[in-house]
Motif scaffolding. Structure first.
Motif, PDB file in Angstrom:
ATOM      1  N   LYS A 277       0.817  -1.214   0.000  1.00 24.63           N
ATOM      2  CA  LYS A 277       0.000   0.000   0.000  1.00 24.63           C
ATOM      3  C   LYS A 277       0.853   1.268   0.000  1.00 24.63           C
ATOM      4  N   LYS A 278       2.096   1.156   0.424  1.00 31.75           N
ATOM      5  CA  LYS A 278       2.952   2.332   0.548  1.00 31.75           C
ATOM      6  C   LYS A 278       3.671   2.681  -0.747  1.00 31.75           C
ATOM      7  N   LEU A 279       3.601   1.821  -1.727  1.00 27.68           N
ATOM      8  CA  LEU A 279       4.296   2.081  -2.990  1.00 27.68           C
ATOM      9  C   LEU A 279       3.569   3.172  -3.778  1.00 27.68           C
ATOM     10  N   PRO A 280       4.304   3.944  -4.611  1.00 26.89           N
ATOM     11  CA  PRO A 280       3.707   5.104  -5.312  1.00 26.89           C
ATOM     12  C   PRO A 280       2.911   4.691  -6.554  1.00 26.89           C
ATOM     13  N   TRP A 281       1.702   4.188  -6.327  1.00 29.63           N
ATOM     14  CA  TRP A 281       0.903   3.656  -7.435  1.00 29.63           C
ATOM     15  C   TRP A 281       0.425   4.740  -8.406  1.00 29.63           C
ATOM     16  N   GLY A 282       0.549   5.995  -8.063  1.00 31.57           N
ATOM     17  CA  GLY A 282       0.154   7.058  -8.976  1.00 31.57           C
ATOM     18  C   GLY A 282       1.291   7.585  -9.827  1.00 31.57           C
ATOM     19  N   ASP A 283       2.486   6.974  -9.715  1.00 32.43           N
ATOM     20  CA  ASP A 283       3.667   7.434 -10.443  1.00 32.43           C
ATOM     21  C   ASP A 283       3.944   6.488 -11.608  1.00 32.43           C
ATOM     22  N   ALA A 284       3.775   6.979 -12.830  1.00 30.72           N
ATOM     23  CA  ALA A 284       3.983   6.145 -14.018  1.00 30.72           C
ATOM     24  C   ALA A 284       5.403   5.616 -14.103  1.00 30.72           C
TER      25      ALA A 284
ATOM     26  N   TRP B  17      10.924   9.566 -17.721  1.00 30.77           N
ATOM     27  CA  TRP B  17      11.758  10.549 -17.013  1.00 30.77           C
ATOM     28  C   TRP B  17      13.040  10.895 -17.768  1.00 30.77           C
ATOM     29  N   LEU B  18      13.566   9.928 -18.561  1.00 31.63           N
ATOM     30  CA  LEU B  18      14.851  10.178 -19.215  1.00 31.63           C
ATOM     31  C   LEU B  18      14.719  11.155 -20.380  1.00 31.63           C
ATOM     32  N   ILE B  19      13.658  11.019 -21.177  1.00 31.38           N
ATOM     33  CA  ILE B  19      13.486  11.928 -22.315  1.00 31.38           C
ATOM     34  C   ILE B  19      13.391  13.379 -21.844  1.00 31.38           C
ATOM     35  N   PRO B  20      12.519  13.718 -20.871  1.00 32.08           N
ATOM     36  CA  PRO B  20      12.483  15.121 -20.425  1.00 32.08           C
ATOM     37  C   PRO B  20      13.783  15.564 -19.752  1.00 32.08           C
ATOM     38  N   HIS B  21      14.477  14.649 -19.068  1.00 35.15           N
ATOM     39  CA  HIS B  21      15.753  15.027 -18.459  1.00 35.15           C
ATOM     40  C   HIS B  21      16.749  15.457 -19.533  1.00 35.15           C
ATOM     41  N   LEU B  22      16.789  14.712 -20.631  1.00 36.60           N
ATOM     42  CA  LEU B  22      17.758  15.001 -21.699  1.00 36.60           C
ATOM     43  C   LEU B  22      17.355  16.216 -22.518  1.00 36.60           C
ATOM     44  N   THR B  23      16.057  16.517 -22.582  1.00 34.59           N
ATOM     45  CA  THR B  23      15.593  17.641 -23.404  1.00 34.59           C
ATOM     46  C   THR B  23      15.310  18.893 -22.585  1.00 34.59           C
ATOM     47  N   GLY B  24      15.563  18.834 -21.276  1.00 33.37           N
ATOM     48  CA  GLY B  24      15.353  20.004 -20.423  1.00 33.37           C
ATOM     49  C   GLY B  24      13.895  20.318 -20.181  1.00 33.37           C
ATOM     50  N   ARG B  25      13.073  19.248 -20.097  1.00 39.12           N
ATOM     51  CA  ARG B  25      11.645  19.436 -19.868  1.00 39.12           C
ATOM     52  C   ARG B  25      11.210  18.609 -18.652  1.00 39.12           C
ATOM     53  N   VAL B  26       9.925  18.572 -18.379  1.00 44.19           N
ATOM     54  CA  VAL B  26       9.432  17.853 -17.203  1.00 44.19           C
ATOM     55  C   VAL B  26       8.237  16.985 -17.579  1.00 44.19           C
ATOM     56  N   LEU B  27       8.071  15.902 -16.820  1.00 40.21           N
ATOM     57  CA  LEU B  27       6.891  15.055 -16.941  1.00 40.21           C
ATOM     58  C   LEU B  27       5.769  15.678 -16.125  1.00 40.21           C
ATOM     59  N   THR B  28       4.772  16.206 -16.800  1.00 40.06           N
ATOM     60  CA  THR B  28       3.670  16.885 -16.109  1.00 40.06           C
ATOM     61  C   THR B  28       2.695  15.857 -15.530  1.00 40.06           C
ATOM     62  N   LYS B  29       1.802  16.339 -14.657  1.00 44.30           N
ATOM     63  CA  LYS B  29       0.787  15.459 -14.081  1.00 44.30           C
ATOM     64  C   LYS B  29      -0.110  14.876 -15.170  1.00 44.30           C
ATOM     65  N   LYS B  30      -0.406  15.697 -16.182  1.00 39.89           N
ATOM     66  CA  LYS B  30      -1.251  15.229 -17.281  1.00 39.89           C
ATOM     67  C   LYS B  30      -0.569  14.106 -18.050  1.00 39.89           C
TER      68      LYS B  30
ATOM     69  N   ALA C 209       6.680  19.548 -23.838  1.00 37.04           N
ATOM     70  CA  ALA C 209       6.455  19.629 -22.389  1.00 37.04           C
ATOM     71  C   ALA C 209       7.093  20.899 -21.831  1.00 37.04           C
ATOM     72  N   PRO C 210       6.604  21.397 -20.705  1.00 37.88           N
ATOM     73  CA  PRO C 210       7.181  22.626 -20.133  1.00 37.88           C
ATOM     74  C   PRO C 210       8.665  22.457 -19.811  1.00 37.88           C
ATOM     75  N   LYS C 211       9.406  23.531 -19.973  1.00 34.84           N
ATOM     76  CA  LYS C 211      10.824  23.522 -19.627  1.00 34.84           C
ATOM     77  C   LYS C 211      10.990  23.330 -18.118  1.00 34.84           C
ATOM     78  N   GLY C 212      12.051  22.634 -17.754  1.00 35.55           N
ATOM     79  CA  GLY C 212      12.311  22.422 -16.336  1.00 35.55           C
ATOM     80  C   GLY C 212      13.389  21.391 -16.120  1.00 35.55           C
TER      81      GLY C 212
ATOM     82  N   ALA D  69       0.515   8.424 -19.241  1.00 37.79           N
ATOM     83  CA  ALA D  69       1.498   7.340 -19.267  1.00 37.79           C
ATOM     84  C   ALA D  69       0.967   6.110 -18.544  1.00 37.79           C
ATOM     85  N   ILE D  70       0.268   6.319 -17.427  1.00 35.55           N
ATOM     86  CA  ILE D  70      -0.333   5.186 -16.716  1.00 35.55           C
ATOM     87  C   ILE D  70      -1.404   4.524 -17.583  1.00 35.55           C
ATOM     88  N   ILE D  71      -2.226   5.352 -18.230  1.00 34.77           N
ATOM     89  CA  ILE D  71      -3.246   4.816 -19.140  1.00 34.77           C
ATOM     90  C   ILE D  71      -2.588   4.021 -20.260  1.00 34.77           C
TER      91      ILE D  71
END
Length: 550
Positions: free
Chosen positions: A329-336, A395-408, A489-492, A413-415
């Motif tokens: 139950k403690k695992l982050p089930w909302g994190d793709a 996570w790797l694609i936005p890290h390399l492109t200077g962007r962020v994984l948004t909540k949307k 994706a937004p810069k970040g 991604a989970i879907i």
């Protein structure tokens, strides 16, 4: 010092090199996914290919583009990223070699793809002789392998450089893992390079009239089985090192992780003959020996399962979890970034069970050359591995492109991951069931007409088409996510998650003794293959001995 190093972003120049690999990989996903959809529709008996396109033509596209191109480009891009992150920014020379490797691989991919699309290379994923392709197809495959060696050289050079700068210290865990996978790949691809350069290419060019088919198949599977582990070990890298950081936990044991990778290096290569249990020309005693060697891979696999779930349980207990399974139950089930690779981990349980059946000396006879084997590949490579690759991309694609994984995008991604899982459950499950009924591997079934046996397969063929259609929707979603994370994706600053060990253990330096481990690997290969190869060459049928020893 380690914590400070892990906060550093991957150098922008190294990121561009990695992203170049990812662009090709996701183009391959689109092309290969479409070919896979068309296959399942044809097998349903409700669809005919337009414009004279052949079934085995799209079967070859699907297998080669996804099994070789997607995986090799993604893995090399991922490994270059993690080595740059943990062992240090690539030098200009290393980066240049990486770019040369990328363009050599890309050129080879284009050549091979053109030949397949022109219907000059409909020789399937295994390109078994006596099926013959155009010489440019074999040249293209050779360039893909050579380019991957150049990429691998970058990883080896960076590892050697790090060791020289840090004498007496264990290398960063994920760099160590990338090196093991690279060494395994180089040793394994010697087999496919040998059959292509010394047998199939001269034969295709008309320089020789015949080839030793048994030797060709044995060389392919010398490569073909460790190819599966080449796909799998990058997923293990993510499971061992990255997932613990994502959930907020610690790596259970650095030393255990290194030992498991060393065992994969030792046990993954000298076992290819277990794919040839029903082929003539190889003594049953040597087949049985390689079956035993194959089952030794269960050891590092169980070590990995123990380590992963120990990491999850330790994390859950640290958050106050009670009871036998309260930590779940403690695992982050909302994190793709977690849940999609976690689905991949779970899928590897039935995949591993199916692998035991495939490799068994007796049970293999029930499923050999049936579509059961295809279903198994789709559980291992196309579920456990590919879903983990998707989880990495989030996570790797936005890290390399200077962007962020948004909540949307995280929600989408989970879907996407769940959609993929549903589609694969239909398709792979139907393949396993049809295989037990004797449905042949690779076939479009059209040659069976209205036979009673073929009628038994129809519901499973339709289920495959349903699953394939759902999977194609998941592919479209993944391509949309990739394009968004790469360009819109937004810069970040997106985290590059690298886990730290639970304890301050110092891994034994024997793990870094490559003369020892490579030496043992070579000895195991010689033990497993020398006598079978001598038998295949000496006892070759008349006409297949004409070309040197091949």
């Amino acid at each position: 010092m380690l914590k400070d190093a892990l906060k550093i972003k991957v150098d922008r120049r190294d990121g561009k090199l990695a992203m170049a690999h990812f662009y090709v990989a996701f183009i391959a996903l689109a092309v290969g996914g479409l070919a896979g959809l068309l296959q399942t529709l044809v097998r349903s008996g409700k669809f005919e290919l337009p414009a004279g396109i052949g079934y085995y033509q799209i079967l070859t596209v699907h297998g080669v583009v996804l099994g070789l191109v997607l995986t090799t480009f993604f893995i090399m891009g991922f490994q270059i990223s993690v080595v740059s992150k943990t062992a240090g920014t690539l030098t200009n020379r290393q980066r240049l070699i990486g770019w040369i490797g990328f363009w050599v691989m890309t050129t080879g991919t284009v050549l091979a793809a053109i030949m397949i699309l022109l219907n000059e290379a409909s020789v399937l994923y295994t390109f078994y002789a006596p099926l013959q392709a155009h010489a440019l197809y074999y040249i293209g495959l050779t360039l893909v392998i050579v380019g991957s060696w150049l990429d691998g050289t970058v990883i080896i050079m960076k590892y050697i450089e790090w060791r020289k700068q840090n004498p007496g210290q264990a290398s960063p865990l994920i760099t160590f893992m990338a090196l093991v996978n690279t060494l395994m790949w180089i040793v394994a691809t010697i087999g496919v390079a040998a059959t292509v350069l010394l047998q199939l290419l001269p034969w295709s060019l008309g320089l020789v009239d015949t080839v030793n088919v048994a030797v060709s198949r044995t060389l392919f599977w010398y490569f073909g089985h460790p190819l599966v582990y080449f796909w799998l070990l990058p997923a293990y890298m993510a499971w061992y090192v990255i997932i613990p950081k994502i959930i907020g936990g610690k790596i259970f044991s650095d030393s255990l992780a290194r030992l498991s990778f060393i065992l994969f290096l030792l046990f993954s290569i000298p076992v290819g003959i277990h794919h040839q249990l029903l082929e003539p020309g190889i003594d049953p005693a040597w087949k049985f020996i390689q079956v035993i060697l194959t089952f030794l891979v269960v050891i590092p696999s169980l070590m990995t399962a123990f380590s992963l779930f120990a990491t999850f349980e330790n994390y859950g207990r640290s958050k106050g979890a009670k009871g036998l399974f309260g930590w779940l139950k403690k695992l982050p089930w909302g994190d793709a970034r977690f849940i999609v690779p976690f689905i991949g981990m779970l899928s590897f349980i039935p995949a591993g069970a199916g692998g035991i059946i495939n490799a068994s000396f007796q049970m293999n006879q029930v499923v050999h050359n049936t579509i059961w084997v295809t279903g198994h590949f789709h559980l291992t490579a196309a579920t456990a591995v590919v879903l983990t690759f998707f989880g990495i991309a989030y996570w790797l694609i936005p890290h390399l492109t200077g962007r962020v994984l948004t909540k949307k995008m995280n929600k989408l991604a989970i879907i996407q991951g769940v959609t993929w899982t549903i589609g694969m459950t239909f398709m792979s499950g139907a393949m396993h069931a049809a295989g037990l009924l004797g449905a042949p591997r690779r076939s479009s079934y059209s040659e069976y007409g209205g036979s009673a046996q073929a009628a038994e397969w129809i519901p499973y063929q339709i289920a495959q088409a349903v699953g394939g259609s759902i999977l194609f929707i998941a592919i479209i979603l993944m391509l949309y996510i990739f394009v968004n994370l790469a360009f819109f994706a937004p810069k970040g600053d997106q985290e590059f998650p690298i886990g730290e060990p639970l304890s301050n253990e110092k891994p034994p330096m024997v793990f870094e003794n490559w003369k020892l481990w490579i030496g043992i690997t070579i000895l195991l290969i010689l033990f497993a293959y020398t006598v079978p190869f001598i038998d295949l060459i000496q006892n070759a049928p008349p006409g297949s001995k004409g070309y040197k020893l091949w």
